[in-house]
Design an enzyme around this catalytic site. Structure first.
Site, short mmCIF file in Angstrom:
data_model
loop_
_atom_site.label_atom_id
_atom_site.label_comp_id
_atom_site.label_asym_id
_atom_site.label_seq_id
_atom_site.Cartn_x
_atom_site.Cartn_y
_atom_site.Cartn_z
N SER A 10 0.91 -1.17 -0.21
CA SER A 10 -0.09 -0.02 0.05
C SER A 10 0.92 1.41 0.16
CB SER A 10 -1.05 0.05 0.98
OG SER A 10 -1.60 1.16 1.24
N HIS A 35 -1.02 -1.17 -4.28
CA HIS A 35 -2.48 -0.51 -3.85
C HIS A 35 -2.53 0.82 -3.59
CE1 HIS A 35 -6.37 -1.42 -1.63
NE2 HIS A 35 -5.59 -0.44 -1.10
N ASP A 37 -4.62 4.01 -2.34
CA ASP A 37 -5.61 4.49 -1.76
C ASP A 37 -6.21 5.85 -1.86
OD1 ASP A 37 -6.26 2.07 0.30
OD2 ASP A 37 -4.24 2.49 1.02
N MET A 39 -8.50 8.76 -0.92
CA MET A 39 -9.35 9.24 0.01
C MET A 39 -9.91 10.66 -0.04
SD MET A 39 -7.31 7.82 3.35
CE MET A 39 -6.61 6.07 3.52
N HIS A 68 -8.00 1.84 -4.77
CA HIS A 68 -9.11 1.50 -3.57
C HIS A 68 -9.66 2.97 -3.44
CE1 HIS A 68 -9.76 0.45 0.89
NE2 HIS A 68 -10.82 0.80 0.15
N MET A 70 -11.94 5.49 -1.60
CA MET A 70 -12.53 5.92 -0.36
C MET A 70 -13.33 7.09 -0.40
SD MET A 70 -9.96 4.17 2.31
CE MET A 70 -8.64 3.96 1.18
N MET A 141 -12.52 -5.46 4.13
CA MET A 141 -11.66 -4.33 4.88
C MET A 141 -11.53 -5.08 6.44
SD MET A 141 -10.78 -1.57 3.31
CE MET A 141 -9.85 -1.24 4.69
N PHE A 147 -6.88 4.86 7.48
CA PHE A 147 -5.62 5.25 7.97
C PHE A 147 -5.03 3.92 7.88
CE2 PHE A 147 -8.34 8.17 10.23
CZ PHE A 147 -7.40 9.34 9.80
N ASP A 175 -7.35 -6.02 3.55
CA ASP A 175 -6.65 -4.73 3.56
C ASP A 175 -6.89 -4.14 4.99
OD1 ASP A 175 -5.54 -2.15 2.99
OD2 ASP A 175 -7.38 -1.53 1.92
C1 DX5 Z 1 -6.59 1.93 5.01
C2 DX5 Z 1 -6.26 1.51 3.76
C3 DX5 Z 1 -5.06 0.56 3.46
C4 DX5 Z 1 -3.85 0.86 4.49
C5 DX5 Z 1 -3.23 -0.35 4.74
O1 DX5 Z 1 -7.95 2.43 4.87
O2 DX5 Z 1 -7.21 1.32 2.74
O3 DX5 Z 1 -4.70 0.31 2.29
O4 DX5 Z 1 -2.92 1.57 3.60
O5 DX5 Z 1 -2.19 -0.13 5.80
P1 DX5 Z 1 -1.82 -1.22 6.76
O6 DX5 Z 1 -1.25 -2.46 6.07
O7 DX5 Z 1 -0.73 -0.47 7.40
O8 DX5 Z 1 -2.90 -1.45 7.80
ZN ZN Z 2 -6.78 0.31 0.93
#
Ligand code: DX5
Ligand code: ZN
Length: 218
Positions: A10, A35, A37, A39, A68, A70, A141, A147, A175
């Site tokens: 990620s 990956h 993210d 947000m 991903h 969000m 999830m 975070f 994830d």
């Molecule tokens: C959280 C994200 C994840 C995050 C995972 O909302 O979707 O992809 O980066 O991080 P770790 O592996 O540190 O939990």
């Molecule tokens: Zn993610």
């Protein structure tokens, strides 16, 4: 058991001041996919990065980019995601009505990308059923989205097991809080795609961390 395990570091956990080098490090460490993210500060309480950033990742690496979303309106940005270099796009199933989400999943596929639907921890496995004909992957999830660096929620394991029963052929991605030990339990429950933030980029040695996670998930 020797099954196909996909490891997706990620990007949120990398040193963004050295993005190009970090993507190279992920590639050389044996990552299968990256990956990303996105947000929006509305769907989740955090803001991360957008299309220009994804495009910079794409220019730094040949690995497929798994985005991903969000965000509350992921359907508005299919064209931007495609142009930025996304190979797959995941949307959360509670951002709209079922028909609206199905339409977004179809649009993602029509744009030539793979589609996936995500479930936040509070939603049951059964919620994925209407989307099954339209997805190439299901994201369970294993933390509250928003975070990196949070602790894995053990109580998500029965959900993974249930989805595996309902959809034997669809890849299941996990994830949040994934490291060797939690990857092992998720794999035993039926997961095959592992997003790893903290336990990959922030490990003392990313390559051996990824190898260890892959071995535990086999
Ligand atoms: C959280 C994200 C994840 C995050 C995972 O909302 O979707 O992809 O980066 O991080 P770790 O592996 O540190 O939990
Ligand atoms: Zn993610």
């Amino acid at each position: 058991m020797n099954k196909k395990v996909i490891i997706a570091p990620s990007i949120l956990a990398c040193d963004m001041a050295r993005l190009g080098d970090e993507m190279k490090r992920a590639t050389e460490s044996g990552a299968d996919m990256l990956h990303a993210d996105v947000m929006d500060g509305v769907y989740v309480p955090n803001i991360s990065f957008g299309f220009d950033f994804i495009s910079a990742v794409h220019r730094s690496s040949d690995l497929p980019i798994d985005v991903h979303m969000m965000t509350v309106c992921p359907g508005k940005y299919i064209k931007e995601l495609k142009e930025a270099g996304a190979a797959s796009v995941t949307v959360h199933h509670d951002i709209g009505g079922t028909e609206e989400v199905i339409k977004i999943l179809k649009d993602i596929r029509d744009a030539g990308m793979r589609s996936a639907v995500a479930l936040r921890p509070k939603f049951p496995a059964e919620d994925v059923v209407p989307f099954l004909p339209y997805v190439d992957m299901i994201l369970v999830m294993t933390v509250e989205p928003g975070f990196g660096g949070q602790s894995f929620m053990e109580d998500m394991l029965p959900k993974i097991r249930r989805i595996r029963e309902m959809a034997p052929a669809v890849p299941i991605q996990v994830d949040g809080g994934i490291k060797a030990a939690t990857a092992k339990s998720c794999a035993a429950a039926g997961a095959d795609v592992f997003v790893v933030g903290t336990a990959s980029f922030k490990a003392p040695d990313m390559k051996s961390a990824i190898e260890e996670i892959r071995e535990s998930a086999r």
